[in-house]
Scaffold this active site. Structure first.
Site, PDB file in Angstrom:
ATOM      1  N   ILE B 105       0.828  -1.220   0.000  1.00  0.00           N
ATOM      2  CA  ILE B 105       0.000   0.000   0.000  1.00  0.00           C
ATOM      3  C   ILE B 105       0.861   1.267   0.000  1.00  0.00           C
ATOM      4  CG2 ILE B 105      -0.252  -0.013   2.543  1.00  0.00           C
ATOM      5  CD1 ILE B 105      -2.815   1.233  -0.115  1.00  0.00           C
ATOM      6  N   GLU B 163      -8.035  -2.329   5.321  1.00  0.00           N
ATOM      7  CA  GLU B 163      -7.868  -2.962   6.630  1.00  0.00           C
ATOM      8  C   GLU B 163      -6.708  -3.943   6.649  1.00  0.00           C
ATOM      9  OE1 GLU B 163      -8.243  -6.331   6.118  1.00  0.00           O
ATOM     10  OE2 GLU B 163      -8.837  -5.716   4.100  1.00  0.00           O
ATOM     11  N   GLY B 305      -5.860  -6.929   0.555  1.00  0.00           N
ATOM     12  CA  GLY B 305      -6.311  -5.998   1.578  1.00  0.00           C
ATOM     13  C   GLY B 305      -5.381  -4.801   1.640  1.00  0.00           C
ATOM     14  N   GLU B 306      -5.210  -4.237   2.858  1.00  0.00           N
ATOM     15  CA  GLU B 306      -4.345  -3.055   3.063  1.00  0.00           C
ATOM     16  C   GLU B 306      -4.868  -1.819   2.339  1.00  0.00           C
ATOM     17  OE1 GLU B 306      -0.301  -3.600   1.770  1.00  0.00           O
ATOM     18  OE2 GLU B 306       0.016  -5.401   2.967  1.00  0.00           O
ATOM     19  N   GLY B 307      -6.052  -1.892   1.751  1.00  0.00           N
ATOM     20  CA  GLY B 307      -6.533  -0.761   0.954  1.00  0.00           C
ATOM     21  C   GLY B 307      -5.942  -0.714  -0.440  1.00  0.00           C
TER      22      GLY B 307
END
Lengths: 339, 339
Positions: B105, B163, B305-307
């Site tokens: 990210i 998240e 994930g991680e945005g």
């Protein structure tokens, strides 16, 4: 038409000798990917993009320091057949708009920090009307391909190809019909906003062109010369030269992939260094991409040309390279790996 | 569990009072779009994005000057049930990696010039194991939602939510099973790389959780409290607060849309200011997005994930806004329009 067949022979040799990718570099990139701080495969297609960049740049850590969008513009005699809702004058006016920074492609290039180069291929002097004559003679076609080869030789480490030319969705559809067969209606669409009558005019024009050039459409370079436009010829040259110069290529939409189709027809591995930026909203583009065995990165219903789909995709590709090169490893970050 | 129902009542009121969009601003944006120097509709979904930004920011010329990705991290008691190939320790280690700039990210945020904010929701103190107890009591759930509401109040003009939390694809799948019904196996997938046995363990854990909490899963906030995680509760708060503050929201993947599902269950128009960034490779995500009536911008096979999906999509959204705001019109560029 000039008597000499030599220029096309030179081009055929360059297409036939397109080099293979660097599998060692791609393998090193895969090894690096496997230790980056993420679950294996979790970046999906972005991981494949990193390997693809490594393979075609020949570098385990691919570099994107000078991403460039190259747009080629030309005019088309087939516009006499009423195939576009816009007048041919718009081609030059749009090139002026690119120069002034007012077009869609300018904003994407600014947003994604891409260099933009625009090439005028004799706008105002349209190519021949394909319904009654070849678009180009061999000297002109070969010269335009060579121009496209030169156009990208300026240090770009990845290049996006796009075009501007009123009438050129008809030209692209004619090329697809010639290369892939089938009824012209299968390859035409609304382009910049043709209504039903105009879509029919496009298909009719292509049917007449196929009739006019019947018996001369086995050789892909003849298809290009007889049915193509200069922007498509130049993009053929750019695709071929990029391979020789280790520059991965991002293709824009429906018109740009007509250049790719010519290259593929000459060399079945000729597009391995190319990514399709997006699915165009032009109805036949899905079918074209299937034939070219290309899966685009984006599908956003765009149908503008100007390299806009390639330039948006370039943003994704830049991010893929950044992740591959700059992410920490499980070891360097001190993160527990799975058992 | 605290006796007081008041905090949840306050949240219900905020969800019920989410304002409508500014149709005048959206209409002005559409009028502007119709004179930009391109064929009508040629930018496809990018045009819709511009109208959507205008509608939810309440500005005919939407501004993206401070795009922000907010990531919420927490740990989950359900990891005791063997639902992830990675140990819970990885949640904190990944937050450290975000802080050090080493994660995926970080690279996307750098490439797309996005601010990144990371929130630790008590990592190291896992929420309750949902197979035997509620994840949170009401005070904790309401407090975490309120935390998410506060977290975005810093001047962002568009926000991407993401998240980090080992075990949270099981948590998200439990929420989907509770809200949408059906067998737990329909909602679970491989997450960070579960094998068949682990996927079965995920479904089994969810089945036991649904049994443990049977009779208490009609109210979406109870679903969140009993089955959810803190990162999901915080994202519920962020989605709701963003609407009240005229901040459009870009959702990340499978876990983030679980927060969106809670909001939608409380207010059927509650996601109108949200765009789904991407289709996750997690197998049930297509089905989830269908239920949420969201069509993602990207489909790149990502499942990190991680945005990351939201941050990549933000690049597209920034370009859409730039085109809408900065392109010339036919008149200003002196380009001939169609008849």
């Amino acid at each position: 038409m000039p008597a000499s067949g030599l220029p096309f022979d030179d081009i055929r040799a360059l297409v036939a000798s397109m080099p293979a990718g660097n599998e060692a570099a791609a393998g090193e990139a895969q090894a690096r990917d496997s230790v980056l701080v993420k679950p294996p495969g979790a970046l999906g297609r972005l991981e494949d993009i990193a390997f693809w960049l490594a393979r075609w740049q020949g570098k385990a850590k691919p570099q994107i320091t000078k991403p460039t969008i190259a747009i080629f513009g030309s005019d088309h005699g087939v516009t006499k057949q009423g195939v576009s809702p816009y007048p041919s004058s718009v081609t030059r006016q749009m090139l002026d708009t690119f120069a002034a920074g007012g077009a869609a492609i300018n904003q994407i290039c600014l947003a994604n920090n891409l260099a933009l180069k625009v090439f005028d291929l004799g706008i105002g002097s349209p190519s021949g009307d394909i319904t009654i004559e070849p678009a180009m003679d061999e000297r002109e076609a070969a010269g335009t391909i060579a121009f496209g080869m030169e156009a990208i030789a300026d240090g770009a480490d990845i290049i996006g190809l796009g075009e501007m030319g009123i009438g050129n969705t008809t030209i692209a559809a004619a090329i697809y019909a010639a290369l892939f067969g089938g009824d012209p209606t299968a390859w035409v669409g609304r382009g910049t906003g043709a209504d039903d009558a105009m879509v029919k005019a496009k298909a009719d024009a292509i049917a007449r062109a196929l009739d006019t050039h019947a018996g001369h459409l086995k050789d892909p370079l003849e298809v290009l010369r007889r049915l193509g436009g200069r922007e498509i010829a130049a993009m053929v040259g750019a695709i071929v030269a990029a391979r020789h110069q280790k520059i991965p290529v991002v293709l824009d939409g429906f018109v740009t992939t007509a250049a790719a189709a010519i290259v593929q027809a000459m060399n079945p591995r000729g597009l391995d260094h190319c990514i399709a930026g997006h699915f165009s909203a032009e109805q036949a583009h899905h079918k074209v991409l299937e034939r070219l065995r290309l899966t685009p990165l984006l599908s956003l219903g765009m149908r503008l040309g100007e390299g806009t789909g390639a330039a948006l995709a370039m943003g994704i590709i830049k991010a893929a390279a950044a992740m591959h090169n700059d992410m920490a490893t499980f070891t360097s970050a001190g993160v527990d790996n799975r058992d």
